[in-house]
Design an enzyme around this catalytic site. Structure first.
Site, PDB file in Angstrom:
ATOM      1  N   CYS A  46      -0.487   6.417   7.490  1.00 23.95           N
ATOM      2  CA  CYS A  46       0.671   5.546   7.636  1.00 23.95           C
ATOM      3  C   CYS A  46       0.582   4.849   8.986  1.00 23.95           C
ATOM      4  O   CYS A  46       0.141   5.425   9.958  1.00 23.95           O
ATOM      5  CB  CYS A  46       1.945   6.366   7.603  1.00 23.95           C
ATOM      6  SG  CYS A  46       2.278   7.044   6.006  1.00 23.95           S
ATOM      7  N   GLU A  70       0.802  -1.219   0.000  1.00 22.61           N
ATOM      8  CA  GLU A  70       0.000   0.000   0.000  1.00 22.61           C
ATOM      9  C   GLU A  70       0.834   1.269   0.000  1.00 22.61           C
ATOM     10  O   GLU A  70       1.976   1.282   0.455  1.00 22.61           O
ATOM     11  CB  GLU A  70      -0.965  -0.031   1.177  1.00 22.61           C
ATOM     12  CG  GLU A  70      -1.983  -1.121   0.922  1.00 22.61           C
ATOM     13  CD  GLU A  70      -2.983  -1.306   2.029  1.00 22.61           C
ATOM     14  OE1 GLU A  70      -4.166  -1.465   1.698  1.00 22.61           O
ATOM     15  OE2 GLU A  70      -2.590  -1.279   3.194  1.00 22.61           O
ATOM     16  N   CYS A 106       4.986  -4.256  16.346  1.00 21.70           N
ATOM     17  CA  CYS A 106       4.677  -3.219  17.347  1.00 21.70           C
ATOM     18  C   CYS A 106       3.198  -3.349  17.712  1.00 21.70           C
ATOM     19  O   CYS A 106       2.354  -3.570  16.840  1.00 21.70           O
ATOM     20  CB  CYS A 106       4.974  -1.828  16.794  1.00 21.70           C
ATOM     21  SG  CYS A 106       6.695  -1.611  16.335  1.00 21.70           S
ATOM     22  N   CYS A 143       3.325   8.450   0.790  1.00 21.81           N
ATOM     23  CA  CYS A 143       3.825   7.543   1.828  1.00 21.81           C
ATOM     24  C   CYS A 143       4.028   6.185   1.161  1.00 21.81           C
ATOM     25  O   CYS A 143       3.100   5.662   0.549  1.00 21.81           O
ATOM     26  CB  CYS A 143       2.783   7.464   2.948  1.00 21.81           C
ATOM     27  SG  CYS A 143       3.195   6.268   4.229  1.00 21.81           S
ATOM     28  N   SER A 172      10.863   6.350  15.132  1.00 25.75           N
ATOM     29  CA  SER A 172       9.617   6.082  15.861  1.00 25.75           C
ATOM     30  C   SER A 172       9.991   5.723  17.287  1.00 25.75           C
ATOM     31  O   SER A 172      10.403   4.602  17.562  1.00 25.75           O
ATOM     32  CB  SER A 172       8.869   4.923  15.203  1.00 25.75           C
ATOM     33  OG  SER A 172       8.463   5.288  13.918  1.00 25.75           O
ATOM     34  N   LEU A 173       9.875   6.681  18.166  1.00 28.06           N
ATOM     35  CA  LEU A 173      10.322   6.475  19.548  1.00 28.06           C
ATOM     36  C   LEU A 173       9.169   5.942  20.414  1.00 28.06           C
ATOM     37  O   LEU A 173       9.263   4.880  20.986  1.00 28.06           O
ATOM     38  CB  LEU A 173      10.883   7.784  20.106  1.00 28.06           C
ATOM     39  CG  LEU A 173      11.677   7.672  21.388  1.00 28.06           C
ATOM     40  CD1 LEU A 173      12.935   6.848  21.189  1.00 28.06           C
ATOM     41  CD2 LEU A 173      12.040   9.058  21.928  1.00 28.06           C
ATOM     42  N   GLY A 206       6.143  -1.852   6.585  1.00 27.42           N
ATOM     43  CA  GLY A 206       7.492  -2.402   6.674  1.00 27.42           C
ATOM     44  C   GLY A 206       8.501  -1.530   7.390  1.00 27.42           C
ATOM     45  O   GLY A 206       8.272  -0.350   7.628  1.00 27.42           O
ATOM     46  N   GLU A 207       9.608  -2.151   7.749  1.00 27.30           N
ATOM     47  CA  GLU A 207      10.697  -1.441   8.434  1.00 27.30           C
ATOM     48  C   GLU A 207      11.849  -1.263   7.439  1.00 27.30           C
ATOM     49  O   GLU A 207      12.529  -2.230   7.086  1.00 27.30           O
ATOM     50  CB  GLU A 207      11.124  -2.248   9.662  1.00 27.30           C
ATOM     51  CG  GLU A 207      12.407  -1.802  10.309  1.00 27.30           C
ATOM     52  CD  GLU A 207      12.526  -0.303  10.559  1.00 27.30           C
ATOM     53  OE1 GLU A 207      11.595   0.309  11.108  1.00 27.30           O
ATOM     54  OE2 GLU A 207      13.575   0.271  10.163  1.00 27.30           O
ATOM     55  N   ASN A 211      -4.327   6.425  15.563  1.00 32.53           N
ATOM     56  CA  ASN A 211      -5.508   5.970  14.821  1.00 32.53           C
ATOM     57  C   ASN A 211      -6.014   4.694  15.457  1.00 32.53           C
ATOM     58  O   ASN A 211      -5.348   3.669  15.399  1.00 32.53           O
ATOM     59  CB  ASN A 211      -5.133   5.626  13.375  1.00 32.53           C
ATOM     60  CG  ASN A 211      -4.940   6.861  12.545  1.00 32.53           C
ATOM     61  OD1 ASN A 211      -5.727   7.801  12.631  1.00 32.53           O
ATOM     62  ND2 ASN A 211      -3.902   6.862  11.750  1.00 32.53           N
ATOM     63  N   CYS A 222       0.393  -1.217  15.888  1.00 29.06           N
ATOM     64  CA  CYS A 222       0.466  -1.051  14.439  1.00 29.06           C
ATOM     65  C   CYS A 222      -0.262  -2.166  13.697  1.00 29.06           C
ATOM     66  O   CYS A 222      -0.029  -3.352  13.955  1.00 29.06           O
ATOM     67  CB  CYS A 222       1.936  -1.019  14.027  1.00 29.06           C
ATOM     68  SG  CYS A 222       2.182  -0.988  12.252  1.00 29.06           S
ATOM     69  N   CYS A 280       5.398  -6.664   7.989  1.00 33.84           N
ATOM     70  CA  CYS A 280       6.541  -6.229   8.794  1.00 33.84           C
ATOM     71  C   CYS A 280       6.748  -7.269   9.890  1.00 33.84           C
ATOM     72  O   CYS A 280       5.776  -7.740  10.485  1.00 33.84           O
ATOM     73  CB  CYS A 280       6.265  -4.859   9.417  1.00 33.84           C
ATOM     74  SG  CYS A 280       7.623  -4.285  10.485  1.00 33.84           S
TER      75      CYS A 280
HETATM   76  N1  SAH Z   1       8.559   0.747  10.348  1.00 33.05           N
HETATM   77  C1  SAH Z   1       8.810   2.133  10.306  1.00 33.05           C
HETATM   78  C2  SAH Z   1       8.050   2.857   9.217  1.00 33.05           C
HETATM   79  C3  SAH Z   1       6.617   2.475   9.029  1.00 33.05           C
HETATM   80  S1  SAH Z   1       5.480   2.810  10.373  1.00 33.05           S
HETATM   81  C4  SAH Z   1       8.527   2.778  11.637  1.00 33.05           C
HETATM   82  O1  SAH Z   1       7.908   2.138  12.489  1.00 33.05           O
HETATM   83  O2  SAH Z   1       8.970   3.912  11.813  1.00 33.05           O
HETATM   84  C5  SAH Z   1       5.222   4.565  10.159  1.00 33.05           C
HETATM   85  C6  SAH Z   1       4.753   5.317  11.398  1.00 33.05           C
HETATM   86  O3  SAH Z   1       3.377   5.079  11.682  1.00 33.05           O
HETATM   87  C7  SAH Z   1       5.527   4.965  12.655  1.00 33.05           C
HETATM   88  O4  SAH Z   1       5.902   6.097  13.389  1.00 33.05           O
HETATM   89  C8  SAH Z   1       4.505   4.155  13.400  1.00 33.05           C
HETATM   90  O5  SAH Z   1       4.809   4.126  14.717  1.00 33.05           O
HETATM   91  C9  SAH Z   1       3.228   4.884  13.067  1.00 33.05           C
HETATM   92  N2  SAH Z   1       2.008   4.125  13.383  1.00 33.05           N
HETATM   93  C10 SAH Z   1       1.876   2.792  13.496  1.00 33.05           C
HETATM   94  N3  SAH Z   1       0.609   2.465  13.832  1.00 33.05           N
HETATM   95  C11 SAH Z   1      -0.070   3.626  13.940  1.00 33.05           C
HETATM   96  C12 SAH Z   1      -1.421   3.961  14.255  1.00 33.05           C
HETATM   97  N4  SAH Z   1      -2.314   3.034  14.507  1.00 33.05           N
HETATM   98  N5  SAH Z   1      -1.759   5.277  14.264  1.00 33.05           N
HETATM   99  C13 SAH Z   1      -0.871   6.230  13.966  1.00 33.05           C
HETATM  100  N6  SAH Z   1       0.406   5.979  13.649  1.00 33.05           N
HETATM  101  C14 SAH Z   1       0.806   4.691  13.645  1.00 33.05           C
HETATM  102 FE1  SF4 Z   2       6.462  -1.380  14.006  1.00 30.67          FE
HETATM  103 FE2  SF4 Z   2       6.831   0.205  11.824  1.00 30.67          FE
HETATM  104 FE3  SF4 Z   2       6.711  -2.500  11.595  1.00 30.67          FE
HETATM  105 FE4  SF4 Z   2       4.522  -1.135  12.207  1.00 30.67          FE
HETATM  106  S1  SF4 Z   2       5.655  -0.981  10.306  1.00 30.67           S
HETATM  107  S2  SF4 Z   2       5.211  -3.080  13.169  1.00 30.67           S
HETATM  108  S3  SF4 Z   2       5.341   0.525  13.481  1.00 30.67           S
HETATM  109  S4  SF4 Z   2       8.245  -1.330  12.695  1.00 30.67           S
END
Ligand code: SAH
Ligand code: SF4
Length: 368
Positions: free
Chosen positions: A341, A94, A120, A109, A222-223, A167-168, A298, A123, A116
């Site tokens: 995203c 996507e 997390c 995006c 992404s902290l 994805g990461e 979200n 996510c 992935c």
């Molecule tokens: N894997 C990478 C890039 C993709 S995720 C990463 O984690 O940074 C992109 C961003 O969307 C990250 O900051 C992630 O934490 C955030 N994200 C994941 N789930 C989300 C949600 N439900 N609502 C808002 N942002 C979210």
């Molecule tokens: Fe975590 Fe980013 Fe992978 Fe989602 S896409 S599981 S936020 S690393």
């Protein structure tokens, strides 16, 4: 099984060598490179300035496997458009087009993996597991298509790119870097590196490797928590990449690139939104020039988390601003179509019902 290689996996040098081995003149490589990347042809027969004989020979040796648009949906409220692309093997990935107010800015995006592996807890993509890494051309091609779609729907080319979809990226770093190289190159999309941001959870080992390459694009991390125990609970990757190690790697990244780092921080009610959390965040980000991007969560039908209340968010922002930190608050665009995203996940039928897409445009399979 088809043994032919995808021609887009060749470097420019390899392509030149191949053409030289066929006795073709030197300029041929440049011509074909432009067809492949700038014009992004989907069929070798579209390379009209090549002889029929040469096209035939290339077809015997290589395939193209173009990425195609599978479907798309536009949010009626903020005009964000979520696309599903089909890649070789039938996998769906996507990408999202996010116009700003008045369409002065259009951000794409993009994804780097099918699914992935990092899981997390907040996510949606994380629930899919990893199906496979995207190839460099698959990353490039869906961005190229989004650029075409941007012209069509918003009357302008993309102005910004965020690598924040499925994805990461640091788990597929070689392909991501190759794709972004072509995105920035005049032979590709000629985009300025300042307008590209790569988002990562911070895979420490790969951060060092990236730092040594001195990338010109921006880095976002992404902290989501600056307290190790909390971060490990919501992001299992923190167990093998704990915060003290992450700080060291990011200091090194700053040392190598001189670039300010953006920290993304999802506001999760009762999880990471207290003043104690804000204090830890302030301390963490003091290690290097940085910017904090607070993100509204979200909520998904499956999610166990809730977004922070407006009062909590205000207190959190005030705390950080009073300490002179640079803070922005990002409302998640496209959340009504699960396009923001971090919510990119291949929809099951059950999900589709839960998200209630009734008000949205019908899927359009005939875009191209
Ligand atoms: N894997 C990478 C890039 C993709 S995720 C990463 O984690 O940074 C992109 C961003 O969307 C990250 O900051 C992630 O934490 C955030 N994200 C994941 N789930 C989300 C949600 N439900 N609502 C808002 N942002 C979210
Ligand atoms: Fe975590 Fe980013 Fe992978 Fe989602 S896409 S599981 S936020 S690393």
């Amino acid at each position: 099984m088809d043994e032919r290689q995808n021609i887009k996996e060749l470097t420019y040098e390899k392509l030149s060598e191949y053409l030289a081995s066929l006795g073709e003149p030197q300029f041929r490589a440049k011509q074909i490179w432009q067809w492949l990347w700038q014009k992004n042809v989907t069929d070798f027969d579209q390379m009209t300035n090549l002889s029929k004989k040469l096209r035939h020979r290339i077809k015997e040796d290589f395939v193209l496997n173009p990425v195609t648009i599978h479907s798309y949906q536009q949010s009626p409220t903020d005009k964000t458009i979520k696309y599903t692309f089909e890649i070789n093997g039938g996998h769906l990935i996507e990408g999202v087009l996010i116009p700003s107010h008045s369409s002065e800015r259009v951000t794409a995006c993009i994804s780097t993996q099918v699914g992935c592996p990092l899981g997390c807890k907040f996510c949606a993509t994380g629930t899919m597991g990893l199906k496979r890494n995207l190839l460099a051309h698959e990353i490039y091609d869906h961005l190229w298509l989004l650029n075409e779609e941007s012209k069509k729907h918003f009357g302008r080319k993309l102005t910004n790119v965020v690598v924040m979809g499925m994805g990461e990226p640091l788990l597929n770093l070689d392909n991501v870097l190759r794709a972004l190289d072509i995105v920035m190159s005049p032979e590709g999309l000629a985009m300025s590196p300042q307008r590209i941001t790569l988002s990562t959870v911070g895979i420490v080992k790969e951060l060092y490797r990236l730092a040594d390459l001195k990338p010109r694009f921006n880095l976002a991390v992404s902290l989501h928590s600056a307290i190790d125990e909390v971060r490990s609970q919501i992001m299992p990757v923190n167990n093998s990449n704990p915060l003290p190690e992450l700080v060291k790697a990011l200091r090194y990244f700053y040392h190598q690139t001189g670039k300010r780092i953006t920290f993304e921080y999802l506001m999760l009610s009762g999880v990471n939104d207290s003043i104690k959390d804000a204090k830890a965040l302030a301390e963490f980000t003091r290690n290097f020039p940085s910017k904090i991007n607070l993100i509204e969560y979200n909520e998904t039908p499956q999610s166990v988390f809730r977004k922070s209340t407006p009062d909590r968010v205000r207190e959190f922002v005030n705390y950080l601003e009073n300490r002179n930190l640079v803070v922005t608050l990002r409302r998640s665009k496209g959340s009504d179509i699960a396009a923001a995203c971090g919510q990119l996940v291949k929809m099951t039928d059950r999900n589709k019902q839960l998200f209630n897409f009734d008000t949205l445009k019908p899927k359009n399979k005939n875009l191209h």
